[in-house]
Design a protein around this motif. Structure first.
Motif, PDB file in Angstrom:
ATOM      1  N   LEU A 120       0.806  -0.955   0.077  1.00 37.04           N
ATOM      2  CA  LEU A 120      -0.343   0.347   0.213  1.00 37.04           C
ATOM      3  C   LEU A 120       0.737   1.167  -0.350  1.00 37.04           C
ATOM      4  O   LEU A 120       1.916   1.784   0.380  1.00 37.04           O
ATOM      5  N   LEU A 121       0.270   2.441  -0.793  1.00 37.43           N
ATOM      6  CA  LEU A 121       1.702   3.309  -1.037  1.00 37.43           C
ATOM      7  C   LEU A 121       0.097   4.873  -0.375  1.00 37.43           C
ATOM      8  O   LEU A 121       0.587   5.182   0.137  1.00 37.43           O
ATOM      9  N   VAL A 122      -0.682   4.376  -0.616  1.00 33.47           N
ATOM     10  CA  VAL A 122      -1.644   5.610  -0.416  1.00 33.47           C
ATOM     11  C   VAL A 122      -3.468   5.108  -0.071  1.00 33.47           C
ATOM     12  O   VAL A 122      -3.511   4.528  -1.368  1.00 33.47           O
ATOM     13  N   VAL A 123      -3.929   6.245   0.627  1.00 31.93           N
ATOM     14  CA  VAL A 123      -5.315   5.674   1.064  1.00 31.93           C
ATOM     15  C   VAL A 123      -5.932   7.624   0.592  1.00 31.93           C
ATOM     16  O   VAL A 123      -5.444   8.825   1.377  1.00 31.93           O
ATOM     17  N   ASP A 124      -6.156   7.240  -0.182  1.00 36.02           N
ATOM     18  CA  ASP A 124      -6.868   8.927  -0.088  1.00 36.02           C
ATOM     19  C   ASP A 124      -8.499   9.132  -0.290  1.00 36.02           C
ATOM     20  O   ASP A 124      -9.483   7.879  -1.032  1.00 36.02           O
ATOM     21  N   TRP A 125      -9.489   9.777   0.228  1.00 35.66           N
ATOM     22  CA  TRP A 125     -10.254  10.228   0.158  1.00 35.66           C
ATOM     23  C   TRP A 125     -10.986  11.202  -0.356  1.00 35.66           C
ATOM     24  O   TRP A 125     -10.017  11.789  -0.696  1.00 35.66           O
ATOM     25  N   MET A 126     -11.946  10.649  -1.468  1.00 35.72           N
ATOM     26  CA  MET A 126     -11.874  11.633  -2.581  1.00 35.72           C
ATOM     27  C   MET A 126     -13.587  12.326  -1.692  1.00 35.72           C
ATOM     28  O   MET A 126     -14.849  11.531  -1.442  1.00 35.72           O
ATOM     29  N   PRO A 127     -13.810  13.445  -1.668  1.00 37.65           N
ATOM     30  CA  PRO A 127     -15.202  14.120  -1.846  1.00 37.65           C
ATOM     31  C   PRO A 127     -16.188  13.371  -2.983  1.00 37.65           C
ATOM     32  O   PRO A 127     -16.036  13.445  -3.809  1.00 37.65           O
ATOM     33  N   ALA A 128     -17.778  13.869  -1.768  1.00 37.73           N
ATOM     34  CA  ALA A 128     -18.275  14.016  -3.085  1.00 37.73           C
ATOM     35  C   ALA A 128     -18.603  14.384  -4.321  1.00 37.73           C
ATOM     36  O   ALA A 128     -18.110  15.712  -4.003  1.00 37.73           O
ATOM     37  N   HIS A 129     -19.017  14.302  -6.150  1.00 41.50           N
ATOM     38  CA  HIS A 129     -18.224  15.756  -6.547  1.00 41.50           C
ATOM     39  C   HIS A 129     -19.212  14.561  -7.968  1.00 41.50           C
ATOM     40  O   HIS A 129     -19.443  13.867  -8.728  1.00 41.50           O
ATOM     41  N   GLY A 130     -20.355  16.166  -8.044  1.00 40.15           N
ATOM     42  CA  GLY A 130     -21.914  15.505  -9.095  1.00 40.15           C
ATOM     43  C   GLY A 130     -22.270  14.195  -8.619  1.00 40.15           C
ATOM     44  O   GLY A 130     -22.256  14.530  -7.739  1.00 40.15           O
ATOM     45  N   VAL A 131     -22.503  13.290  -9.765  1.00 41.11           N
ATOM     46  CA  VAL A 131     -23.480  12.232  -9.949  1.00 41.11           C
ATOM     47  C   VAL A 131     -21.999  10.903  -8.242  1.00 41.11           C
ATOM     48  O   VAL A 131     -23.197  10.120  -8.264  1.00 41.11           O
ATOM     49  N   TRP A 132     -21.021  11.752  -8.785  1.00 39.21           N
ATOM     50  CA  TRP A 132     -20.155  10.338  -7.899  1.00 39.21           C
ATOM     51  C   TRP A 132     -20.512  10.556  -6.121  1.00 39.21           C
ATOM     52  O   TRP A 132     -20.093  11.683  -6.118  1.00 39.21           O
ATOM     53  N   PRO A 133     -20.691   9.782  -5.258  1.00 34.05           N
ATOM     54  CA  PRO A 133     -20.533   9.624  -4.152  1.00 34.05           C
ATOM     55  C   PRO A 133     -19.176   9.676  -3.805  1.00 34.05           C
ATOM     56  O   PRO A 133     -17.967   9.129  -4.086  1.00 34.05           O
ATOM     57  N   ASP A 134     -18.765   9.816  -2.112  1.00 36.11           N
ATOM     58  CA  ASP A 134     -17.184  10.420  -1.263  1.00 36.11           C
ATOM     59  C   ASP A 134     -16.857   8.437  -1.678  1.00 36.11           C
ATOM     60  O   ASP A 134     -17.529   7.676  -2.165  1.00 36.11           O
ATOM     61  N   GLY A 135     -15.233   8.679  -2.250  1.00 41.18           N
ATOM     62  CA  GLY A 135     -15.073   7.786  -1.685  1.00 41.18           C
ATOM     63  C   GLY A 135     -13.347   7.689  -0.982  1.00 41.18           C
ATOM     64  O   GLY A 135     -13.049   8.435  -0.373  1.00 41.18           O
ATOM     65  N   LEU A 136     -12.657   6.657  -1.170  1.00 45.04           N
ATOM     66  CA  LEU A 136     -11.764   5.288  -0.794  1.00 45.04           C
ATOM     67  C   LEU A 136     -10.919   5.217  -2.091  1.00 45.04           C
ATOM     68  O   LEU A 136     -11.546   4.835  -2.377  1.00 45.04           O
ATOM     69  N   MET A 137      -9.827   5.734  -2.258  1.00 43.28           N
ATOM     70  CA  MET A 137      -9.066   5.474  -3.351  1.00 43.28           C
ATOM     71  C   MET A 137      -7.948   5.074  -2.935  1.00 43.28           C
ATOM     72  O   MET A 137      -6.808   5.972  -1.868  1.00 43.28           O
TER      73      MET A 137
END
Length: 171
Positions: A88-105
């Motif tokens: 594992l290198l990165v866990v990145d939280w992404m906020p909701a944007h447009g039709v896409w819910p928030d997520g973990l990348m």
């Protein structure tokens, strides 16, 4: 031990303290991508046919699929290689944007391809129109800003030997 063994060892699932609450809890999208390099240190990017930005190999996890398993599956589907992806290198939280819910990348270390592998590489998924090996700085203008930050964090994690946590690509 297998996942089935681990689930069995957990025993019966907890009962809902408030009937129906489990279905009302938020859901997050989860994705796993691989930072794959060639011997010159350039990063492998895929060229999706469905968006105007480059991406790293990987994709959204299916239901009940781990981010690592999703990454390995997507790499096989997109570039036809079964790589020993693990660290594992990165866990990145992404906020909701447009039709896409928030997520973990998640970004995992996809390792370094030898010259023969890199030269023979071609997309094996109809969603992709090409592949490109680029140095990070040359890739940045062709990435979404959050992806550029996430890949930059992955490069730092690779150099430091420690995974990083980020929010919208910012460590």
């Amino acid at each position: 031990m297998t996942l089935a063994d681990d689930l069995s060892a957990e025993g019966e699932p907890e009962r809902e303290f408030n009937p129906g609450i489990a279905q009302r809890l938020p859901r997050k999208r989860v994705a796993g991508g691989a930072l794959i390099r060639d011997r010159a240190g350039r990063i492998l990017f895929v060229v999706p046919g469905y968006k105007p930005f480059l991406d790293i190999p990987g994709g959204i996890a299916d239901a009940d699929e781990s981010p690592l398993a999703a990454c390995r599956r997507e790499v096989r589907e997109e570039i036809g290689l079964d790589l020993p992806i693990s660290r594992l290198l990165v866990v990145d939280w992404m906020p909701a944007h447009g039709v896409w819910p928030d997520g973990l990348m998640f970004i995992f270390d996809g390792g370094q391809l030898d010259d023969d592998q890199a030269e023979a590489l071609k997309p094996t998924d109809d969603e992709l129109t090409g592949l490109r090996f680029l140095p990070y700085q040359e890739a940045v203008p062709h990435l979404r800003p959050s992806m550029a930050r996430r890949v930059g964090s992955a490069l730092h994690a690779l150099a430091e030997g420690q995974p990083r946590y980020a929010e919208f690509g910012r460590s």
